[in-house]
Design a protein around this motif. Structure first.
Motif, short mmCIF file in Angstrom:
data_model
loop_
_atom_site.label_atom_id
_atom_site.label_comp_id
_atom_site.label_asym_id
_atom_site.label_seq_id
_atom_site.Cartn_x
_atom_site.Cartn_y
_atom_site.Cartn_z
N LYS A 64 0.83 -1.21 0.00
CA LYS A 64 0.00 0.00 0.00
C LYS A 64 0.86 1.26 0.00
N ILE B 145 -8.90 -5.32 2.60
CA ILE B 145 -9.70 -4.45 1.75
C ILE B 145 -9.87 -5.13 0.39
N LYS C 292 -12.33 1.60 -2.32
CA LYS C 292 -12.05 1.79 -0.90
C LYS C 292 -10.54 1.83 -0.66
N GLU D 1 -8.01 4.85 0.83
CA GLU D 1 -6.98 4.71 1.86
C GLU D 1 -5.63 5.21 1.35
N GLN E 36 -5.09 8.78 2.10
CA GLN E 36 -4.68 9.01 3.49
C GLN E 36 -3.19 8.68 3.67
#
Length: 265
Positions: free
Chosen positions: A157, A184, A189, A193, A196
């Protein structure tokens, strides 16, 4: 045929001639065995890769003779051979990022007392290049060379966050495979993230890849989009707010050190 373990889309060369086609099949076959540990029958391999059984058998026998594939005592089951290990080891030994990262990984391990990983993005997966084991008895284990889906790991990620949203949509399917109940699985979605992650500078995997384990990861910014990332894994039973902050601070410090150590690469 797609890679047996989800390699990068479009990386397969065109098989315009017999020699190139044979080379492509050889690589795809080795990737199948690399992604499917253990021994497999000819029928199982043929079902997975889709090659004609006669040509598949001849290719397997050639690779057995060369040491890239091994057989069991009956000669009817096949698995990855020792020469693949030699090539993988030489890749690690000769990688400049791995060499430059060693002192920082050692320090990060000392600062956090937890398990540390260095990994590289390969298509939609991350591949582990280096590991420092936790100093605690209760510790997670991830071997060098292991591949995991990028969307389920803090390493992945953190790396995906260095791509823009359209690039991420092109890389990942709409529905993502779950590894745990916390993974996830919706691409939009996940993209939310990633926004963020870009703001806070680090990624978190809270039992999304392994139950009972949280991981924190940061990308190494020696190229854009980033290719490599480092992470710290800790059992949730040992993760207090104070320890989490210590891990984040240590990761940011390690990222800055690695940015300097890899600036010439």
């Amino acid at each position: 045929m797609p890679s047996a373990h989800g390699g990068a889309p479009g990386r397969k060369p065109e098989a315009g001639g017999a020699q190139v086609k044979s080379a492509v099949r050889t690589v795809e076959l080795l990737e199948f065995f690399a992604g499917q540990p253990g021994m497999h029958t000819l029928a199982a391999v043929q079902e997975a890769v889709g090659y004609p059984k006669s040509s598949l058998y001849m290719l397997l026998r050639t690779l057995v003779e060369l040491g890239w594939i091994e057989t069991d005592a009956t000669g009817t089951r096949y698995g990855i051979g020792v020469r693949a290990l030699l090539v993988g080891t030489s890749y690690i030994d000769g990688d400049e990022v791995v060499a430059a990262a060693r002192p920082t990984l050692d320090r990060l391990s000392d600062d956090t007392t937890e398990t540390i990983h260095l990994a590289r993005l390969d298509g939609t997966n991350v591949v582990y290049l280096a590991t420092r084991q936790s100093q605690h008895y209760l510790r997670p284990f991830t071997r060098v060379g292991r591949r995991l889906p990028a969307h389920s790991t803090s390493l992945g990620k953190a790396l995906l966050a260095t791509y823009d949203d359209d690039q991420v949509r092109a890389m990942l399917p709409e529905t993502l495979a779950p590894l745990t109940e916390h993974t996830i699985t919706d691409r939009d979605k996940l993209i939310g993230e990633l926004h963020q992650i870009r703001e806070q500078g680090y990624a978190v995997d809270r039992e999304e890849n392994t139950l009972g384990l949280s991981c924190f990861g940061v990308a190494i910014p020696y190229r854009t989009p980033a290719r490599d990332a480092i992470s710290c894994s800790v059992p949730v039973a040992r993760l207090t707010p104070a320890h989490e902050q210590t891990i984040k601070d240590a990761l940011f410090d390690a990222r800055d050190r690695l940015a300097l150590a890899t600036r010439h690469l």
